[in-house]
Scaffold this active site. Structure first.
Site, PDB file in Angstrom:
ATOM      1  N   ASP A  53       0.830  -1.197   0.000  1.00 50.95           N
ATOM      2  CA  ASP A  53       0.000   0.000   0.000  1.00 50.95           C
ATOM      3  C   ASP A  53       0.868   1.252   0.000  1.00 50.95           C
ATOM      4  OD1 ASP A  53      -2.292  -1.480   0.061  1.00 50.95           O
ATOM      5  OD2 ASP A  53      -2.707  -1.181   2.189  1.00 50.95           O
ATOM      6  N   LYS A  75      -3.673   2.958  -2.845  1.00 51.86           N
ATOM      7  CA  LYS A  75      -4.811   3.818  -3.137  1.00 51.86           C
ATOM      8  C   LYS A  75      -4.633   5.103  -2.344  1.00 51.86           C
ATOM      9  CE  LYS A  75      -7.916  -0.114  -3.803  1.00 51.86           C
ATOM     10  NZ  LYS A  75      -8.149   0.100  -5.228  1.00 51.86           N
ATOM     11  N   MET A 188      -9.257   8.259   7.837  1.00 49.61           N
ATOM     12  CA  MET A 188      -9.292   9.075   6.617  1.00 49.61           C
ATOM     13  C   MET A 188     -10.451  10.076   6.663  1.00 49.61           C
ATOM     14  SD  MET A 188      -8.465   5.939   3.985  1.00 49.61           S
ATOM     15  CE  MET A 188      -9.510   4.789   4.898  1.00 49.61           C
TER      16      MET A 188
END
Length: 269
Positions: A53, A75, A188
Site C-alpha cells: 500500500d 490507493k 481518513m
C-alpha cells in the site's frame, strides 16, 4: 530494491496446484517498524514479491530482501488509485508464478484493507493464503495521546468508521454516536470533518465534545491536533496537519502526551 513488475503468464489450470506460491496478507502497522510483529517481519524478509500500500513506510519496506520485487499498488483517498481488480490480478499472477507473495497493508489488513475482496480472488483460483494481523492506526493514535479507546465509566463500545468511502456514511446512526460519552475512531476523516461535525451537532452532540486528530501516527513526523466538535472544521483548516490522519471523536489528549512524545523521539534518534 527492484521494483520492475515481472513478466508473467498464467499456467494451465491442471498444473496450478503445483506451481502456485503462497500469499500472505501482512499488517505493516502504522509506520514505525518497531511496531511490526515478529511474524510480519519474518514474512517480509522471506518474500520474493511484495505488493504494498501507499501508506506502508519506507522504514518497513527497507526490511525486505534486496532481491525482492517491490510493487506499489496503493490507493489514495480522493486521489489516483490502482483499481482493485488490477491488484487482485497481480496477486493471483505472482502466486501462479510459484513465488512467495506478501500483500503488505498499512495498519491491520482486516480494517478498511479490502482483505475480503483479495482473499475471494485467491479462493476463486484455489490459491492458499494466510493473514498476519498488524497494529491498526487507531491503537497507535491513542497511544500517541496517552489515552484508551475504551474506558470504564466512559464508554463500553467503540465505533470504527471511514470517512473516505462516502457510500453509506451518511446513513450511520449519528443520533447514537452523538450521545454523551460515545467514542469513535474515524479513518481518513480529514476531508469529511465538516460533514461529521454537522451531522453530529444536528443530532444533539455537545459542541464541547473533545476531538483529536493524529496525523502520521507513530512516525517521526507525527502531529497531534486537539480540538472540539464545535471548532473542528475551523481548527483543522487553520492547522498545518499533513499526511493521513485518524480522528478520535470523544477523546482529548492526556497531559502526559508530551512526555510520551519526547520518549518516542529519543528512541528514534
Amino acid at each position: 530494491m527492484p521494483t520492475d513488475i515481472l513478466p508473467l503468464t498464467r499456467p494451465e489450470q491442471s498444473d496450478s496446484l503445483i506451481r502456485c506460491g503462497a500469499v500472505c496478507f501482512v499488517g505493516a502497522g502504522p509506520g514505525d517498524a518497531g511496531l511490526l510483529t515478529l511474524n510480519a517481519l519474518r514474512a517480509i524478509e522471506a518474500a520474493e514479491v511484495i505488493l504494498h500500500d501507499r501508506l506502508v513506510s519506507d522504514e518497513v519496506l527497507a526490511l525486505a530482501s534486496p532481491d525482492a520485487t517491490l510493487i506499489p499498488v496503493g490507493k489514495e483517498g480522493f486521489g489516483p488509485s490502482m483499481p482493485q481488480d488490477e491488484i487482485n490480478r497481480l496477486i493471483v499472477l505472482y502466486a501462479y508464478a510459484g513465488l512467495r507473495v506478501v500483500r503488505l497493508k498499512g495498519g491491520d489488513p482486516a480494517i478498511f484493507g479490502r482483505l475480503d475482496e483479495e482473499i475471494a480472488a485467491l479462493e476463486l483460483e484455489g490459491i492458499a493464503w494466510s493473514v498476519v494481523p498488524g497494529i491498526t492506526a487507531a491503537s497507535a493514535a491513542v497511544a500517541a495521546v496517552g489515552q484508551s479507546l475504551t474506558s470504564r465509566g466512559r464508554n463500553a463500545s467503540l465505533r470504527i468508521l471511514t470517512g473516505h468511502v462516502m457510500e453509506g456514511f451518511a446513513e450511520q446512526d449519528w443520533r447514537a454516536l452523538a450521545r454523551s460519552g460515545e467514542v469513535a475512531a474515524i479513518y481518513m476523516g480529514k476531508k469529511a470533518a465538516r460533514f461529521i461535525q454537522g451531522r453530529l451537532m444536528m443530532h444533539g452532540a455537545d459542541p464541547a465534545t473533545p476531538v483529536t486528530l493524529v496525523a502520521n501516527a507513530s512516525r517521526a513526523d507525527q502531529q497531534v491536533l486537539a480540538s472540539t466538535l464545535g471548532t473542528l472544521a475551523q481548527d483543522l483548516a487553520a492547522s498545518d496537519l499533513t499526511g493521513p490522519a485518524l480522528t478520535l471523536y470523544g477523546i482529548a489528549p492526556r497531559a502526559a502526551a508530551p512526555a510520551l512524545s519526547d520518549i518516542r523521539k529519543q528512541e528514534v534518534s
